[in-house]
Design a protein around this motif. Sequence first.
Motif, PDB file in Angstrom:
ATOM      1  N   ARG A   1       0.964   9.050  -3.055  1.00 36.10           N
ATOM      2  CA  ARG A   1       0.339   8.174  -2.069  1.00 36.10           C
ATOM      3  C   ARG A   1       1.196   6.939  -1.847  1.00 36.10           C
ATOM      4  O   ARG A   1       1.573   6.262  -2.796  1.00 36.10           O
ATOM      5  CB  ARG A   1      -1.057   7.776  -2.559  1.00 36.10           C
ATOM      6  CG  ARG A   1      -1.855   6.961  -1.565  1.00 36.10           C
ATOM      7  CD  ARG A   1      -3.239   6.673  -2.115  1.00 36.10           C
ATOM      8  NE  ARG A   1      -3.957   7.899  -2.431  1.00 36.10           N
ATOM      9  CZ  ARG A   1      -5.184   7.904  -2.941  1.00 36.10           C
ATOM     10  NH1 ARG A   1      -5.795   6.765  -3.223  1.00 36.10           N
ATOM     11  NH2 ARG A   1      -5.784   9.048  -3.201  1.00 36.10           N
TER      12      ARG A   1
ATOM     13  N   TYR B   1      -5.384   2.765  -4.503  1.00 46.47           N
ATOM     14  CA  TYR B   1      -4.110   3.370  -4.903  1.00 46.47           C
ATOM     15  C   TYR B   1      -4.284   4.558  -5.848  1.00 46.47           C
ATOM     16  O   TYR B   1      -3.561   5.547  -5.744  1.00 46.47           O
ATOM     17  CB  TYR B   1      -3.218   2.315  -5.563  1.00 46.47           C
ATOM     18  CG  TYR B   1      -2.648   1.321  -4.577  1.00 46.47           C
ATOM     19  CD1 TYR B   1      -1.702   1.708  -3.648  1.00 46.47           C
ATOM     20  CD2 TYR B   1      -3.086   0.000  -4.566  1.00 46.47           C
ATOM     21  CE1 TYR B   1      -1.193   0.805  -2.732  1.00 46.47           C
ATOM     22  CE2 TYR B   1      -2.579  -0.906  -3.658  1.00 46.47           C
ATOM     23  CZ  TYR B   1      -1.640  -0.499  -2.734  1.00 46.47           C
ATOM     24  OH  TYR B   1      -1.152  -1.387  -1.825  1.00 46.47           O
TER      25      TYR B   1
ATOM     26  N   GLU C   1       3.732   5.377   7.212  1.00 46.95           N
ATOM     27  CA  GLU C   1       2.600   4.743   6.532  1.00 46.95           C
ATOM     28  C   GLU C   1       1.791   3.867   7.481  1.00 46.95           C
ATOM     29  O   GLU C   1       0.616   3.623   7.256  1.00 46.95           O
ATOM     30  CB  GLU C   1       3.081   3.877   5.362  1.00 46.95           C
ATOM     31  CG  GLU C   1       3.864   4.628   4.288  1.00 46.95           C
ATOM     32  CD  GLU C   1       5.349   4.755   4.646  1.00 46.95           C
ATOM     33  OE1 GLU C   1       5.748   4.224   5.705  1.00 46.95           O
ATOM     34  OE2 GLU C   1       6.080   5.380   3.876  1.00 46.95           O
TER      35      GLU C   1
END
Length: 810
Positions: A111, A158, A662
């Motif tokens: 990620r 996260y 992103e």
Amino acid sequence: MLFNGLTATSWRLGLHRIRRQKLFAFIKIGGLGVGLAAALYAAAYTRFETSYGRFHPNADRVFRVTGPEFPGTPYALCERLKSTIPGVAAATAVKRISTADSRSYLRAGDRRLGEDRFYAADPDFFRVFGARFLAGRPETSLVDIRSVVVTESAARRYFGTPDCLGRVLRIDDKIDVRVDAVIADWPVSSHFSFNLLAPAGAMPELFGMDDRDGWSSWNYQTYILLAAGANSASVLAAIPGAFPESYRKTREDRLRSLGLQALPDIHLGSLPRGEFEPGGDRKRILVLAAISLLILLSAIFNFVNLSTAQSLQRLREMGVRKVLGAGRGSIVRQILVESYLQTGLAAAVGMVLFGVAFPAFNRFSGSVLNWSELSWPKTALFLAALTVLVGTAAGLYPAFAAAALSAVRALRGEKGLDRGKSMSRNVLLALQFFLSCGLLTAAFTIQGQMNFIRGRDLGLDTESLVNIPLPPAQAGRADALKADLLRIPGILSVSASDFRPGRDGSNQTFVWEGKDPEQEEYLRWFAVDADFVDTFGLRISAGRNFGSADQTTGELHFLVNESAARLIGRPDPVGRSLSFEGSILGDRGRIVGVVEDFNFRSLHHPLEPLALLALPAEVVRRASGEDRSIPLFKMLSVKIAGRETSRTLAAIQAFCLENFPEDPGSWFFFDEEFGRTYAAEIKTGRMLAALSFLAAALAGLGVFGLSAYFVERRRKEISLRRILGASTGGIVASFSRGFIVLLAISAAASALPSFLFLRAWMDRFAYRVILGPWFFAAGFLSMAALLFLSVGVNIFRAAEANPADHLKSE
């Protein structure tokens, strides 16, 4: 006692009267409910805005060291404060690393996400501010330069869980750090908030530069925790002594201007520039609170006016009750019960409206207030007190006046009671007109100012200009990204820079040929490439534009604006030296040209001296024993042709998706982003327009109710006038004349306070409209149109009815 003997019959009679007089009940109860809803939100908003920073355990002992215009201080000051001033128990220096226009990108496993709330601080941070640790310990946090502290929400974002102690994050695809602690999220009532917090000692590792040692880099905000019993004034007086003696000798005036700002005062006492996050506006709070109070007063005036007017229609009823044996106390109780019943229903309506309109209130005020911030016991107490107060004010005089009137006079329906109340009704109505005209004038003026700003020439060609934020990891590829963009059909030019719409620019002490050594002047500056002038349509007034060679030679090359040329003291400074004082970029440079002044900041600010510095995409500097690249460009500015815009924008979107997966939707139009620098004024304008409409609507409702009452009492007169040949328009004009005179007097009286308020509000702009009479005329005419509508509806219906029908009933 006054309320002894109250029965269910009294309440039933009150409900029966509401059902019989639905129109008057709607105007009174609905209007008062609207006023109460506005007052409730103003109270909640004011309480929330003044609560910032107070959740910290030592909020009363935490202060921020500030300058006169910005809160920055040198990092080195932090340690000196702790070691040289006895009253300082702890001190921490804080710096914001990433923002919305300069995100860091963090990778956790597969990620990779952008982060715009990344801060750095020294280990005393949690001694000063405190936090609730979910994992890790405050004593060991922010010590290891390869560690970070994350909030609970960031940990979930996260890693999917707050149980992430020891997990690894990779920053900008360069450096790995591990999670050393997880803390609970701070409440939203904080003047700054972070998701990740890194040790200040990690700056060279993370960003290839170290600005912690020099006393000329005021890039950190310093917070101190005073020792118990320490005096803030004594500490402030000792702060200049914490600076080196050599610095004190040359910067004495600057050090005298330092101040201490209490933590709870920061949100509403924001400095003009350099704040971590936009602060609140004390004036906006006062305006909202004042207007909401005025709306509540207007609703109360309506309620009292209509209540006293209606009481005159009940004289015969009171006479009958007296003949049947009712005493004065019984009559007083009945009228007050009816008044309290109506105010109680209005309080319930106000609560419902408050809940339903809560999101809209937040949008208009720009607040992040939520339900959890409200104090419901205090809200209930406020409503109960107001219900009793308004109910008493509306019912007490009519109740005692009717009770004191003899049964014979009451049965005759004598109107002696109306003589005194007619004057009081006019006074209350005049106050409503006064408030409504003032608010409408302010709303029209603020809208005119915002239209003026939107239409003003900034000195930049911003039409069809698209900005694309550059992630720090991609800033070094600016030249390659520019080349890719220029291959897209419809793109005319591309420039890389750190210039963002409305941004202040970097602030630095400069030295130039002939400068007085005692003169401490700052220049704002932006790092740009050679295509900046052409892309933004700047005009060269002396010298030359940048060339590609200016970005690569060892000597720094500057373009200055005309304001900077005047500051330097030379009409044509081309070829003169211009150097940074204590900059990591070097200090040797010269001016190659002058550009015409342009508004790089919002129109709150006048034109200021500015330098544009031609630089390459990355500057290499030695840090921690090795050479590191420092990316300076944060933005790609793309000039597109006016034709086939949609196709070009689609290609830009595809470019962003390929290069910045992103955050592919972060590009924006320059003029739209520049307009957001006036967000506070836009919100104030919307809020004022909405509240002005409410105030005017309440005044209109009041006039409508009173005119309905007057028409009912004078229906026979209207019928006779129609029989004698009077036109409907003439009757409307005759009945409206008194209202118009009252409105004209009120509008004239509101002109001076409106002018003073608007002049103070527009002082925040360096460029503003002329506060002419047309704005005041617009407020008066709008209210006059509403008045004619309110009065005309009732009179028109009565005038158009068959006169014979009414006279027959008489």
